[in-house]
Design an enzyme around this catalytic site. Structure first.
Site, PDB file in Angstrom:
ATOM      1  N   VAL A 109       0.020  82.267  40.300  1.00 24.07           N
ATOM      2  CA  VAL A 109      -0.663  81.835  41.052  1.00 24.07           C
ATOM      3  C   VAL A 109       0.091  81.453  42.572  1.00 24.07           C
ATOM      4  CG1 VAL A 109      -1.753  81.501  39.179  1.00 24.07           C
ATOM      5  CG2 VAL A 109      -0.528  79.528  40.389  1.00 24.07           C
ATOM      6  N   ALA A 110       1.155  81.216  42.805  1.00 24.02           N
ATOM      7  CA  ALA A 110       1.316  80.481  43.942  1.00 24.02           C
ATOM      8  C   ALA A 110       3.166  81.395  44.217  1.00 24.02           C
ATOM      9  CB  ALA A 110       1.497  79.445  44.441  1.00 24.02           C
ATOM     10  N   ALA A 167       6.647  81.465  46.353  1.00 23.39           N
ATOM     11  CA  ALA A 167       7.438  80.498  47.934  1.00 23.39           C
ATOM     12  C   ALA A 167       8.578  81.151  47.471  1.00 23.39           C
ATOM     13  CB  ALA A 167       7.518  79.575  47.795  1.00 23.39           C
ATOM     14  N   SER A 168       9.442  80.590  48.404  1.00 21.50           N
ATOM     15  CA  SER A 168      10.488  80.808  49.018  1.00 21.50           C
ATOM     16  C   SER A 168      12.146  80.594  48.142  1.00 21.50           C
ATOM     17  CB  SER A 168      11.041  80.469  50.725  1.00 21.50           C
ATOM     18  OG  SER A 168      11.552  79.033  50.064  1.00 21.50           O
ATOM     19  N   ALA A 228      10.934  79.359  45.096  1.00 19.18           N
ATOM     20  CA  ALA A 228      10.434  79.772  43.267  1.00 19.18           C
ATOM     21  C   ALA A 228       9.010  80.314  43.302  1.00 19.18           C
ATOM     22  CB  ALA A 228      10.526  78.251  42.447  1.00 19.18           C
ATOM     23  N   GLN A 229       8.433  80.411  42.339  1.00 16.00           N
ATOM     24  CA  GLN A 229       6.728  81.504  41.999  1.00 16.00           C
ATOM     25  C   GLN A 229       6.462  79.954  40.811  1.00 16.00           C
ATOM     26  OE1 GLN A 229       6.832  84.889  41.920  1.00 16.00           O
ATOM     27  NE2 GLN A 229       6.611  85.068  39.867  1.00 16.00           N
ATOM     28  N   VAL A 230       5.258  79.961  40.656  1.00 13.09           N
ATOM     29  CA  VAL A 230       4.793  79.236  39.902  1.00 13.09           C
ATOM     30  C   VAL A 230       3.348  79.928  39.162  1.00 13.09           C
ATOM     31  CG1 VAL A 230       2.514  77.029  39.572  1.00 13.09           C
ATOM     32  CG2 VAL A 230       4.128  77.212  41.217  1.00 13.09           C
ATOM     33  N   ASP A 278       6.678  66.155  52.241  1.00  9.64           N
ATOM     34  CA  ASP A 278       5.992  67.836  52.247  1.00  9.64           C
ATOM     35  C   ASP A 278       4.733  67.572  52.506  1.00  9.64           C
ATOM     36  OD1 ASP A 278       5.636  70.346  53.255  1.00  9.64           O
ATOM     37  OD2 ASP A 278       6.462  71.166  51.082  1.00  9.64           O
TER      38      ASP A 278
END
Length: 518
Positions: free
Chosen positions: A129-130, A132-133, A135-137, A286
């Site tokens: 569902v997302a 990034a640089s 990891a992913q979720v 963040d």
């Protein structure tokens, strides 16, 4: 030599991509030495036409360079003292969105971590569902029916980061050798801070630990919470925590439709961050809208504990007194705190520094958030720190930048928010509790415990001191003995020097022979 050539080659590729994407347009050549100005002019000759606005050029270049540089760009967005406010603002818009890696690789990582098929762990395991640089979720469901977020590390990401960080270290060291300003800004320290942050982010057990500590610190906060990690399923390559069903803080219309009070949420954002930083010394570094949700109970929920900031008691006292000084316009006290903390060298005058601080504080006093340009405030503050030889402190700069991001998030909810009035209750409560009479008593108690520990270890300390003195006395009589590794290193260096000397002699001899015979 070979390593240096490899680093130079990687640096050349970075320079080419930055030039090609038009990112060099962000650099002000007037502040550069002649050679650097010439390099910028040459680089702009290969600039791609229609590269877009300055806000997208640098983001496009870093995205093209890959995950390491996307993360580096996000990190530099927290360091306007290094890159300047304009570039920091552009980098703040850099979205850590990468193409997802295949489901098969995510499933393989999970199965390698637990030694069993994904179906044995999860009742359902959905697509990413997302991404990034790092990891992913994925959204998943456990056997008991509860929904969880599964964060999976990118395959091969550690090796890539290590290569790129080595090239960044090389560039920082080269800059510090040639620039006093680079040394003041501690460019190598910037890279090392990034390296430590990324190293922790790439062990998802450490992120789970950060979330756990964060949750423990905030368990009594009625208006804030953190998703709980699942320790049984979390491993180095994957993190499993509670799935958050909430409304993103960036979805203003969705928040209104759900009946949430935007002004209350705005104050909650500011006050929660200050509580975490000043009260706990551990804050989410963040806090952009993508990492903040509002649950059905109206509580603020922060996700993604990959980037956290930590402040010691000294820094927390410094921050609290600085904020209170700005709130009360006591600029002399603000200046004194800088000197007491050792952040400004003693050869400067407190009165002069207070005068400079006044130039920062007065323009923003009694102004609402929509009337304050925090970019201008930070720009002036960083100019002042350079003028007074204030050495950059990474944790404080990260804190300042996070405060700007938090203020920006709060402003989208309530454009008329007065940040200073909102901050005052939190700051005053902490100062009353920790710097008032009760705090002084606790300080005395800590001092007594420290003294008791020192006295208990005094015999051992005296024994070590006697041994060291004996070794020094023996060395002064008979000379210092080098270990085998030192001798081998000296031998290798001498041999290398001799080889270069021999090559030089042969070259000179050849030139002489050529001159005589020619």
């Amino acid at each position: 030599m070979i390593t240096a050539i490899a680093h130079l080659a990687r640096s050349a590729r970075v320079g080419f991509v930055l030039a090609r994407e038009g990112a060099l347009a962000l650099v002000d050549p007037s502040v550069l030495p002649p050679l650097a100005r010439a390099a910028i002019r040459l680089g702009r000759l290969i600039e791609r036409k229609g590269a877009g606005s300055s806000a997208t050029r640098l983001a496009a270049a870093l995205t093209r360079l890959g995950p390491s540089y996307v993360k580096f760009g996000q990190f530099l967005a927290t360091r306007p003292d290094v890159v300047g406010m304009k570039i920091a603002e552009d980098l703040s818009a850099l979205q850590d969105r990468m193409a997802p890696f295949p489901m098969e690789q995510a499933r393989a990582a999970i199965e390698a971590a637990h030694g069993q098929p994904v179906e044995a762990i999860f009742a359902e395991f959905g697509p990413p569902v997302a991404a990034a640089s790092i990891a992913q979720v994925h959204r998943a469901r456990l056997k008991d029916g509860s929904e969880v977020a599964v964060k999976v590390l990118r395959p091969g990401i550690r090796d890539r980061f290590h290569r790129d960080l080595a090239a960044m270290r090389f560039g920082a060291e080269m800059a510090e050798r040639r620039s006093a300003e680079a040394r003041r800004l501690r460019m190598s320290g910037v890279v090392e801070t990034l390296a430590r942050s990324v190293t922790m982010e790439m062990d998802l057990r450490l992120e789970a630990a950060a979330l756990s500590e964060f949750a423990e610190n905030t368990k009594d906060d009625a208006d804030f919470r953190v998703p709980a990690p699942d320790w049984q399923l979390t491993a180095r390559e994957m993190l499993v925590d509670e799935w958050i069903d909430g409304i993103r803080l960036s979805d203003i219309e969705g928040l209104r439709a759900a009946g949430h009070d935007l002004q209350v949420l705005s104050r909650t954002v500011i006050q929660s961050f200050l509580k975490h930083a000043i009260r706990d010394g551990f804050f989410h570094a963040d806090m952009h809208p993508g990492n903040l949700f509002v649950d059905s109970a109206g509580r603020l929920v922060a996700v993604d504990g990959g980037i956290m900031g930590r402040l010691g008691l000294k820094e927390r006292r410094f921050l609290a007194e600085i904020l209170l000084g700005f709130i009360t316009r006591d600029y002399t006290r603000v200046a004194e705190v800088h000197f007491e903390a050792g952040y400004v060298p003693g050869h400067h005058a407190v009165a002069d520094f207070a005068q400079a601080i006044r130039a920062v504080g007065e323009p923003i006093h009694d102004k609402s958030a929509d009337q304050i340009s925090m970019a201008k405030v930070l720009t002036l503050l960083f100019e002042i720190t350079g003028l007074f030889d204030m050495v950059t402190r990474t944790e404080l700069v990260m804190l300042q930048k996070t405060m700007v991001v938090v203020e920006g998030v709060a402003r989208t909810l309530d454009p008329h928010l007065d940040m200073w009035t909102t901050a005052e209750p939190v700051v005053r409560d902490w100062i009353t509790r920790n710097l008032g009479p009760l705090g002084k008593i606790e300080d005395v108690g800590r001092g007594v415990r420290s003294l008791a520990f020192s006295l208990a270890s005094l015999p051992e300390t005296v024994g070590r001191a006697e041994r060291v003195l004996g070794q020094l006395e023996n060395a002064s009589r008979h000379g210092f003995t080098l270990d085998e590794r030192s001798i081998e290193a000296i031998g290798r260096a001498e041999a290398q020097r001799n080889r270069w000397g021999n090559w030089a002699l042969w070259l000179i001899a050849g030139l002489i022979a050529y001159a005589v015979l020619g």
